[in-house]
Structures are given as C-alpha cells and as structure tokens.
Design a protein around this motif. Structure first.
Motif, PDB file in Angstrom:
ATOM      1  N   ALA A 118       6.204  22.040 -60.776  1.00  0.00           N
ATOM      2  CA  ALA A 118       6.473  22.483 -62.159  1.00  0.00           C
ATOM      3  C   ALA A 118       5.871  21.505 -63.167  1.00  0.00           C
ATOM      4  O   ALA A 118       5.532  21.893 -64.279  1.00  0.00           O
ATOM      5  N   LEU A 119       5.716  20.252 -62.758  1.00  0.00           N
ATOM      6  CA  LEU A 119       5.152  19.243 -63.666  1.00  0.00           C
ATOM      7  C   LEU A 119       3.649  19.081 -63.479  1.00  0.00           C
ATOM      8  O   LEU A 119       3.055  18.135 -64.008  1.00  0.00           O
ATOM      9  N   ASN A 120       3.058  19.989 -62.700  1.00  0.00           N
ATOM     10  CA  ASN A 120       1.615  19.918 -62.432  1.00  0.00           C
ATOM     11  C   ASN A 120       1.213  18.631 -61.728  1.00  0.00           C
ATOM     12  O   ASN A 120       0.133  18.086 -61.966  1.00  0.00           O
ATOM     13  N   ILE A 121       2.098  18.137 -60.892  1.00  0.00           N
ATOM     14  CA  ILE A 121       1.820  16.907 -60.141  1.00  0.00           C
ATOM     15  C   ILE A 121       1.270  17.326 -58.779  1.00  0.00           C
ATOM     16  O   ILE A 121       1.876  18.163 -58.097  1.00  0.00           O
ATOM     17  N   GLN A 122       0.148  16.744 -58.425  1.00  0.00           N
ATOM     18  CA  GLN A 122      -0.423  17.088 -57.125  1.00  0.00           C
ATOM     19  C   GLN A 122       0.436  16.469 -56.016  1.00  0.00           C
ATOM     20  O   GLN A 122       0.655  15.251 -56.014  1.00  0.00           O
ATOM     21  N   ILE A 123       0.913  17.297 -55.115  1.00  0.00           N
ATOM     22  CA  ILE A 123       1.748  16.764 -54.031  1.00  0.00           C
ATOM     23  C   ILE A 123       0.841  16.012 -53.064  1.00  0.00           C
ATOM     24  O   ILE A 123      -0.153  16.564 -52.598  1.00  0.00           O
ATOM     25  N   PRO A 124       1.144  14.731 -52.785  1.00  0.00           N
ATOM     26  CA  PRO A 124       0.258  13.986 -51.885  1.00  0.00           C
ATOM     27  C   PRO A 124       0.107  14.682 -50.538  1.00  0.00           C
ATOM     28  O   PRO A 124       1.043  15.316 -50.049  1.00  0.00           O
ATOM     29  N   HIS A 125      -1.106  14.573 -49.953  1.00  0.00           N
ATOM     30  CA  HIS A 125      -1.330  15.186 -48.638  1.00  0.00           C
ATOM     31  C   HIS A 125      -0.414  14.546 -47.608  1.00  0.00           C
ATOM     32  O   HIS A 125       0.153  15.196 -46.765  1.00  0.00           O
ATOM     33  N   GLY A 126      -0.293  13.236 -47.716  1.00  0.00           N
ATOM     34  CA  GLY A 126       0.524  12.515 -46.739  1.00  0.00           C
ATOM     35  C   GLY A 126       1.916  12.291 -47.289  1.00  0.00           C
ATOM     36  O   GLY A 126       2.164  11.330 -47.997  1.00  0.00           O
ATOM     37  N   ILE A 127       2.828  13.207 -46.982  1.00  0.00           N
ATOM     38  CA  ILE A 127       4.203  13.037 -47.443  1.00  0.00           C
ATOM     39  C   ILE A 127       5.077  13.048 -46.191  1.00  0.00           C
ATOM     40  O   ILE A 127       5.035  13.997 -45.411  1.00  0.00           O
ATOM     41  N   TYR A 128       5.750  11.935 -45.929  1.00  0.00           N
ATOM     42  CA  TYR A 128       6.388  11.763 -44.620  1.00  0.00           C
ATOM     43  C   TYR A 128       7.853  11.337 -44.732  1.00  0.00           C
ATOM     44  O   TYR A 128       8.189  10.502 -45.572  1.00  0.00           O
ATOM     45  N   PHE A 129       8.663  11.887 -43.834  1.00  0.00           N
ATOM     46  CA  PHE A 129      10.080  11.500 -43.772  1.00  0.00           C
ATOM     47  C   PHE A 129      10.196  10.162 -43.040  1.00  0.00           C
ATOM     48  O   PHE A 129       9.662  10.011 -41.936  1.00  0.00           O
ATOM     49  N   ALA A 130      10.939   9.244 -43.629  1.00  0.00           N
ATOM     50  CA  ALA A 130      11.125   7.934 -42.993  1.00  0.00           C
ATOM     51  C   ALA A 130      11.745   8.074 -41.604  1.00  0.00           C
ATOM     52  O   ALA A 130      11.396   7.325 -40.683  1.00  0.00           O
ATOM     53  N   SER A 131      12.625   9.049 -41.410  1.00  0.00           N
ATOM     54  CA  SER A 131      13.317   9.164 -40.116  1.00  0.00           C
ATOM     55  C   SER A 131      12.372   9.544 -38.980  1.00  0.00           C
ATOM     56  O   SER A 131      12.717   9.415 -37.812  1.00  0.00           O
ATOM     57  N   ASP A 132      11.150  10.012 -39.313  1.00  0.00           N
ATOM     58  CA  ASP A 132      10.182  10.332 -38.255  1.00  0.00           C
ATOM     59  C   ASP A 132       9.400   9.094 -37.805  1.00  0.00           C
ATOM     60  O   ASP A 132       8.586   9.182 -36.885  1.00  0.00           O
ATOM     61  N   TYR A 133       9.614   7.978 -38.455  1.00  0.00           N
ATOM     62  CA  TYR A 133       8.808   6.778 -38.138  1.00  0.00           C
ATOM     63  C   TYR A 133       9.673   5.548 -37.821  1.00  0.00           C
ATOM     64  O   TYR A 133       9.273   4.428 -38.090  1.00  0.00           O
ATOM     65  N   VAL A 134      10.812   5.792 -37.187  1.00  0.00           N
ATOM     66  CA  VAL A 134      11.707   4.683 -36.837  1.00  0.00           C
ATOM     67  C   VAL A 134      11.046   3.794 -35.778  1.00  0.00           C
ATOM     68  O   VAL A 134      11.200   2.571 -35.795  1.00  0.00           O
ATOM     69  N   LYS A 135      10.259   4.397 -34.901  1.00  0.00           N
ATOM     70  CA  LYS A 135       9.583   3.607 -33.859  1.00  0.00           C
ATOM     71  C   LYS A 135       8.668   2.567 -34.513  1.00  0.00           C
ATOM     72  O   LYS A 135       8.593   1.424 -34.084  1.00  0.00           O
ATOM     73  N   GLU A 136       7.961   3.006 -35.573  1.00  0.00           N
ATOM     74  CA  GLU A 136       7.058   2.089 -36.292  1.00  0.00           C
ATOM     75  C   GLU A 136       7.855   0.967 -36.948  1.00  0.00           C
ATOM     76  O   GLU A 136       7.423  -0.182 -36.990  1.00  0.00           O
ATOM     77  N   ASP A 137       9.061   1.295 -37.438  1.00  0.00           N
ATOM     78  CA  ASP A 137       9.915   0.255 -38.045  1.00  0.00           C
ATOM     79  C   ASP A 137      10.290  -0.777 -36.974  1.00  0.00           C
ATOM     80  O   ASP A 137      10.185  -1.975 -37.192  1.00  0.00           O
ATOM     81  N   VAL A 138      10.718  -0.244 -35.819  1.00  0.00           N
ATOM     82  CA  VAL A 138      11.157  -1.130 -34.732  1.00  0.00           C
ATOM     83  C   VAL A 138       9.999  -2.028 -34.289  1.00  0.00           C
ATOM     84  O   VAL A 138      10.166  -3.244 -34.114  1.00  0.00           O
TER      85      VAL A 138
END
Ligand code: AMP
Ligand code: ZN
Length: 467
Positions: A118-138
């Motif tokens: 609605a604000l004419n903001i381009q949604i970034p191609h790479g939009i990721y949920f943190a919970s999908d990358y817990v392995k990377e955190d560990v």
C-alpha cells in the motif's frame, strides 16, 4: 556528483562505493511479527525503499535481504523481559507451541506485506523467517564458542564483550550510560553489563541446541542471516535509531568476532523516529496508529509516504492529523496537476513520446544522491509541474522518471483514469451482449476502439485497456 550517505559508524556523510560494484548487498532489519506494524515502524521501510530505489536509479544492482523476527525478541531490546511472540500468543488466547508461533508470525507478516504494498514499497526478494535459520545461529555461536568469546549462565549463553577491544564503536563509547545500556546490566550473572545473550534457555518451548533447549538471541539472528545471504562483509545495513546502541552494536560484535573480518558492514544507516505525542505508538501497548488508521478514514496510504518524504529520514518527525491532512491536500493537488497533463504517455506497446529533461534529472539525482534529500527532490517535482516552457509530454516523462525513486504512484494513477465516455460505452456493450444483440455490441466495440480503447471479455467480466 557521487552517492553520499550518512554512515552511523563514522558519524559523517561518506562517499558510497560498494564492495563489488555494481552489486550492492543490503540488509534491512525486519519487523517483529507479534502484532501489526505501527506507522513508526513503517517509516523504517519507506526509508529503506527510497534507499534501494535511489541505488537502482544510480545504476546499482541491489541484493536486498530482510529478516522477519518470529522468535527470540524479548520486550527489552537487551535480554530481559517477556518474549514478544509469546506475548502475542497469550494476547490472542493461543496455546504456546512453536506451530502457533509460526502461524501468528505468518499472519502478521502478510499484514505487514499488505502495508508495504500500500505504501509502494518494493518487497525485498530475500525475505526470511528467523525460525527457518536456527541452524545458522547455532553454527555462528559455535564459532564464537571455539574462539572463547562466550560463557554460560543459568539462563543462557552470553557474549563476553570485554574480549572485543572495540566493542560499541557504533554508538561511540563503551562507557555510554544511556537508558538502553543501563538496562543491560540487570542480570547479576553477567560478567560485564553490556554482555548479551546468544542463546536463551526455555524449559517450556524452543529449539534444540548443544547448550540446551531455547531460542537464539534476537541479535544473532540478523548476523547469521546477513552472513548467509550476503556474505561475511557487505555494503549496507538499515534500521531505526533505536537499533544503534544494542541490536546493531551486538550484530557487529558477533559477526566480526566470528569471522575475523572487519567491518562486517560498510555503511550503517538509521532512520529517526516518528513521534506521535499523545497518540500511543508502541506495538506492545496494543493501541497504536497503523496504516489502516488512515485508510479507514479514506486517506490514501501514499499520503503517509509523501508526508515522510517531506522530511529527511534523519529528522525526527511529529505526527499529527493536521500535518497529514496538509499532505493529503498537497498530494491530491499533484495528482490533479498530473492528470491535467493530457492523455497517458504510454499507449500499450508504443513508445513514450515525451523526453526526460536532463537538467531536471541531473538536479534530482544530485539531491537524492546527497543522503537521500527527499525534501529537495519534492520541491523540484513541484518546479517541473510549474515549468511553463516544458511540453505536457516532457513533464510527464520527467515526473515518471523522478517517481522511480519517490514512488508516489503517478503511473498507476494515469492507468486508472479511463474517460467516462469509454466506460459508458463499455457498459452499454455489455448490456447488448447480455441481450444477445451482437450487432449492437459489435458496433459499440468499434466505437470504443475508435476512442483508443479496447474491451476484453474475461471470466464473465470485461476489462478496458488502452490500445
Ligand atoms: P520492530 O518490529 O519493533 O522490530 O521494529 C521494526 C522497525 O521499526 C525497526 O527498524 C525499528 O527501529 C523501527 N521503529 C520502531 N519504532 C519506530 C518509530 N517510532 N519511528 C520510526 N521507526 C521505528
Ligand atoms: Zn536486525
């Protein structure tokens, strides 16, 4: 002219040169999705969008990543208080499970994306949920552990800030005593007041880790996802100014200590706050201003974008309904001026007839290249409208060129305007078709075509296009 941005790291405007031109690695801290975004949050994303569009306008290829914080963010930006997602589940009367947490996150992420659109903001191609990358955190915490930057307490695994000599360079000095930092010292088991959690234990709910069940710290999520998608060093990182003393300071510490590479990010850029005075503006308080607060009053959401662009992203702005009303009037005037410029430039498939005025374009570029000076860029837009020596077609071409950055939606506006004569004929034709008067419907189709439009029948409906 060259691009110059204010870099929080040096507290100066610096010439921006990417590590691997023309590619630009750009990370924006995304929302914590336990509630709707408030209008303050949305300033962060309007700012990041203008930044992305400016870079693209200047010929760069932007690789933009944004996280969605759906785990691990405690109500204090440091490591105390309630978990925000848990709070969201409680508020909505839902059982505390990882599945419900994810569902809550997905619901508010979709609402957030609606706001961006609605604000004419381009949604970034790479939009990721943190919970999908817990392995990377560990994995990142393990690296820090191997390098002896961590220690364990009864409630989590912490980063020992005394092991990093230049810890805190983003906010100036380690001795900073501002409120956000004094809060960090609440935990008596920490070795240093500024130490922060990399992993927090949770006996009720969480993810497995070598240290125990729980959640990654909010800061490690952004380091891990930044490194995963943009590399150990990249060009740009954005967020609101509240992220400077804790979240981004800690991102720098973890990332640079884990990889051994400095700087983690070349340019740190932060937007100032929107202050609402008496109107509440904390997602945690429940009652706050959202984009919907405007649309339900019939205000076009772009009005808010326009209002924000009237100030530099580094200036604190005070929201008031009167101020927004002023922007609404001004934006409507711009739209009317644009529509008065005559028929649309681009007729399907045929090239534009107007040309972009170089003189104006150079000035526009100079303004946005100067740390995104949108107030001056907007005043130039008014100048183009007022210029009596330009043809309508050239004005349109120039305005549409500016709008690649400003995103005020002039192009869409024009597409929507179909002359009443044409819509009336289309309605008549539809009626004729329904009455099986195909001769009349055919004549009407030809009449519509002669006015430069065509009607297409699709799935029981009709659509009018320019030809
Ligand atoms: P959050 O969802 O709380 O993680 O915040 C999302 C973004 O909004 C972050 O970049 C914050 O720094 C930013 N932010 C929070 N409050 C405001 C405000 N009042 N004005 C401008 N930006 C804000
Ligand atoms: Zn972040």
């Amino acid at each position: 002219m060259s691009l110059k941005f204010y870099n929080t790291l040096s507290r100066e405007k610096e010439i921006f040169t990417p590590i691997n031109p023309p590619d630009v690695g750009f990370y924006s801290c995304g929302p914590t999705v336990y509630n709707y975004a408030h209008i303050g949050n949305l300033r962060s994303y309007v700012f990041a969008d203008i930044l992305q569009k400016t870079l693209e306008y200047c010929g760069y290829k932007v690789h933009r990543v944004m996280n969605i914080t759906d785990i691990g963010h405690l109500s204090s930006d440091a490591d105390s208080g309630e978990d925000k997602m848990t709070k969201g589940l409680l508020r909505e009367g839902k059982e505390l499970t990882l599945k419900n947490m994810r569902e809550l996150a997905e619901f508010y992420t979709e609402k957030f994306k609606d706001d961006l659109r609605a604000l004419n903001i381009q949604i970034p191609h790479g939009i990721y949920f943190a919970s999908d990358y817990v392995k990377e955190d560990v994995d990142l915490i393990k690296k820090l552990e191997e390098k002896k930057y961590t220690y364990k307490t009864s409630d989590g695994v912490y980063f020992d800030t005394s092991k990093m000599p230049d810890y805190g360079i983003l906010w100036g000095s380690k001795k900073n005593t501002d409120e956000s930092h004094s809060r960090i010292s609440e935990n008596p088991e920490k070795r240093n007041a500024e130490d922060f959690a990399l992993w927090k234990f949770n006996s009720k709910i969480g993810f497995e880790s070598p240290w125990g069940t729980g959640f990654p710290g909010w800061h490690i999520e952004c380091s891990a996802m930044g490194i995963k998608f943009l590399g150990e060093q990249f060009d740009l990182h954005t967020g609101g100014i509240d992220h400077i003393p804790t979240h981004h300071t800690n991102e720098i510490a973890q990332s640079e200590c884990a990889t051994g590479k400095k700087p983690f990010v070349k340019f740190w850029m932060h937007n100032e706050f929107v202050d609402t005075g008496s109107e509440k503006m904390a997602k945690s308080k429940g009652n706050f201003l959202r984009l919907e607060s405007f649309t339900e009053k019939g205000i076009n959401p772009i009005t808010y974008r326009f209002w924000l662009l009237m100030a530099s992203y580094r200036t604190k702005v005070n929201f008031s309904w009167e101020a927004l009303g002023g922007s609404e009037t001004a934006l409507k005037r711009l739209y009317n001026l644009y529509m008065a410029l005559g028929p649309a430039l681009e007729l399907a498939g045929k090239p534009e007839t107007g040309k972009v005025y170089k003189e104006y374009q150079n000035k526009f570029k100079e303004y946005v290249e100067d740390d995104l000076d949108t107030p001056r860029a907007l005043s130039l837009l008014w100048d183009v409208f007022k210029d009596q020596n330009m043809s309508d077609a050239d004005k349109k071409a120039t305005i549409l060129d500016f709008d690649k950055v400003l995103g005020l939606g002039f192009e869409n506006l024009k597409k929507e305007i179909i002359p009443e004569e044409v819509t009336g004929l289309a309605k008549e034709r539809e009626l004729a078709r329904k009455n099986k008067d195909f001769k009349k419907s055919d004549e009407l189709r030809k009449e519509i075509n002669s006015l430069g439009y065509e009607v297409k029948d699709m799935n029981g409906e009709y659509k009018i296009n320019k030809i």
